[in-house]
Design a protein around this motif. Structure first.
Motif, PDB file in Angstrom:
ATOM      1  N   SER A 302       0.809  -1.219   0.000  1.00 25.71           N
ATOM      2  CA  SER A 302       0.000   0.000   0.000  1.00 25.71           C
ATOM      3  C   SER A 302       0.841   1.266   0.000  1.00 25.71           C
ATOM      4  CB  SER A 302      -0.934  -0.005   1.226  1.00 25.71           C
ATOM      5  OG  SER A 302      -1.787  -1.126   1.190  1.00 25.71           O
ATOM      6  N   ASN A 303       2.150   1.103  -0.011  1.00 27.96           N
ATOM      7  CA  ASN A 303       3.036   2.264   0.004  1.00 27.96           C
ATOM      8  C   ASN A 303       4.217   2.007  -0.922  1.00 27.96           C
ATOM      9  OD1 ASN A 303       3.977   4.776   0.776  1.00 27.96           O
ATOM     10  ND2 ASN A 303       5.059   4.007   2.573  1.00 27.96           N
ATOM     11  N   TRP A 304       3.888   1.614  -2.159  1.00 31.43           N
ATOM     12  CA  TRP A 304       4.920   1.147  -3.071  1.00 31.43           C
ATOM     13  C   TRP A 304       5.844   2.261  -3.541  1.00 31.43           C
ATOM     14  CZ3 TRP A 304       7.399  -2.931  -3.393  1.00 31.43           C
ATOM     15  CH2 TRP A 304       8.163  -3.279  -4.510  1.00 31.43           C
ATOM     16  N   LYS A 305       5.399   3.502  -3.449  1.00 33.56           N
ATOM     17  CA  LYS A 305       6.254   4.607  -3.882  1.00 33.56           C
ATOM     18  C   LYS A 305       7.588   4.625  -3.151  1.00 33.56           C
ATOM     19  CE  LYS A 305       2.926   7.960  -5.670  1.00 33.56           C
ATOM     20  NZ  LYS A 305       2.373   9.338  -5.551  1.00 33.56           N
ATOM     21  N   THR A 306       7.593   4.134  -1.934  1.00 33.07           N
ATOM     22  CA  THR A 306       8.854   4.116  -1.168  1.00 33.07           C
ATOM     23  C   THR A 306       9.857   3.133  -1.756  1.00 33.07           C
ATOM     24  OG1 THR A 306       8.055   2.394   0.354  1.00 33.07           O
ATOM     25  CG2 THR A 306       7.623   4.680   0.959  1.00 33.07           C
ATOM     26  N   GLN A 307       9.377   2.229  -2.631  1.00 25.01           N
ATOM     27  CA  GLN A 307      10.257   1.227  -3.229  1.00 25.01           C
ATOM     28  C   GLN A 307      10.588   1.512  -4.698  1.00 25.01           C
ATOM     29  OE1 GLN A 307      11.656  -1.464  -1.403  1.00 25.01           O
ATOM     30  NE2 GLN A 307      10.877  -0.034   0.130  1.00 25.01           N
TER      31      GLN A 307
END
Length: 397
Positions: A302-307
């Motif tokens: 749910s927070n793929w932007k961090t990857q």
């Protein structure tokens, strides 16, 4: 074995001249001995570049048949407009010359079959120079697939996503063939850039094959608006373009995988090839340069932007062996090093009198997509069968 491979270079617009400068004049074991273009000034410019590089001035001609007939020429390199790729390749094979052909799409199934038949008659190899098969990320993902890291592959997608409006609009001034293609055809006219790497991942022609496709094109508005805004009173502003702005193609494979290809070249956008691979254990996505591996990255769902960009942290684990050695030697050539690698593989095949890694069956299969999408689009997205150019040989590989 000859100390230098003698090359006949046919086609000297931007791509041909570019490859001459960044590849052919840099490789110590090749020599361009003949250059050919319909436009005399292009041949003369190429000959000047070769001479300035300290090499003997090559034979110059506007007739490609003269290059094919020269005994001194070992291999033919074709960088001409798309419509002439297959006819010249066939004649070169019939003259016993190994063929390196730039990418493009076919105009009919008949010419694809003629290409295959020419090879089977002559047994002279013909290789499409699909440089994206040698891209660092494409080869890294291929390495991961072969190692089972992404599990069983179910779906791949990619395409040619590149704003070409300036190049197309100035086709007349720059003597570039794309302008007429976009005026008269409506198809995926440039399908091989990501189809090539995807075909390797899915074992196309080597245990798998493409069976059928459906294709749809959007309306064609991008070029008209671009030209009207730049030169409203020009003759070109009154020309209607047939080529749809976005072409979407879905391909079904014999093993059940699907492939989505997109052509997107006449609307404002950033460059991308949209390379995406989906497997039962993970996925790779070029758009945000990321790898999602089941069991390792689920916490970031749910927070793929961090990857985004995490590929750089995973290269040590998954880098393809070819790129490991290439990076140590020093990356050379254009398109981030891909051009050098693809042509190097071709040259080594010639030197060893071996089959090329991208063979004539690959070339025919990949090029056929242009003609088949043209048919499907014309019929409102009806399914179209993709021929088996190997005549069943794919099954035993």
């Amino acid at each position: 074995m000859k100390s230098k491979v003698k090359i006949g270079l046919i086609g000297l617009s931007g791509r041909g001249t570019g490859l001459l400068e960044i590849i052919l004049l840099k490789m110590e074991d090749v020599e361009v001995v003949a250059v050919c273009d319909l436009h005399e000034d292009r041949s003369e410019q190429a000959a000047d570049l070769i001479e300035k590089a300290g090499c003997s001035r090559p034979f110059e001609t506007a007739d490609y048949k003269e290059v094919l007939n020269k005994e001194a020429v070992d291999v033919i390199m074709i960088c001409t407009p798309w419509s002439t790729h297959i006819p010249i390749a066939i004649e070169a094979m019939e003259k016993g010359k190994y063929v390196a052909c730039e990418v493009g799409g076919a105009y009919s199934m008949q010419e694809c079959w003629k290409l295959v038949e020419a090879y089977e008659r002559t047994r002279v190899p013909c290789m499409m120079l699909e440089n994206c098969c040698y891209g660092r990320d494409e080869l890294m993902v291929l390495n991961m697939v072969k190692r089972g890291i992404l599990g069983e592959i179910v779906h791949c997608s990619g395409g040619y996503l590149h704003d070409l409006r300036y190049e197309i609009a100035n086709g007349k001034e720059n003597r570039h063939y794309r302008l007429n293609e976009y005026i008269h055809r409506n198809c995926d006219n440039y399908p091989t850039h990501e189809l090539g790497p995807i075909a390797r991942i899915l074992d196309i022609n080597r245990g798998n094959r493409m069976v059928s496709l459906v294709s749809l094109a959007s309306k064609a508005e991008g070029m008209q608006e671009y030209i009207t805004s730049k030169r409203k009173d020009s003759e070109l502003a009154r020309t209607r373009f047939k080529q749809g702005d976005i072409v979407t193609t879905i391909i079904q494979c014999a093993r059940g995988e699907t492939i989505t290809l997109t052509l997107d070249t006449t609307l404002p956008r950033y460059y991308s090839r949209g390379f995406t691979v989906r497997g039962t254990k993970g996925m790779y996505m070029e758009e945000n340069h990321s790898l999602f591996i089941d069991g390792q990255h689920n916490q970031y769902e749910s927070n793929w932007k961090t990857q985004w960009g995490n590929v750089e942290h995973l290269r040590e684990q998954y880098e393809h062996p070819l790129w490991e050695s290439y990076l140590q030697e020093g990356v050379k050539g254009g398109h981030d090093g891909m051009d050098w690698l693809v042509f190097r593989d071709f040259i080594e095949s010639f030197r060893n009198k071996a089959q090329t890694p991208i063979d004539v069956y690959d070339m025919a299969s990949w090029m056929s997509i242009s003609s088949l999408t043209e048919d499907s689009i014309a019929m409102g997205g009806q399914p179209v069968a993709i021929p088996d150019f190997t005549n069943g040989k794919w099954i035993g590989k």
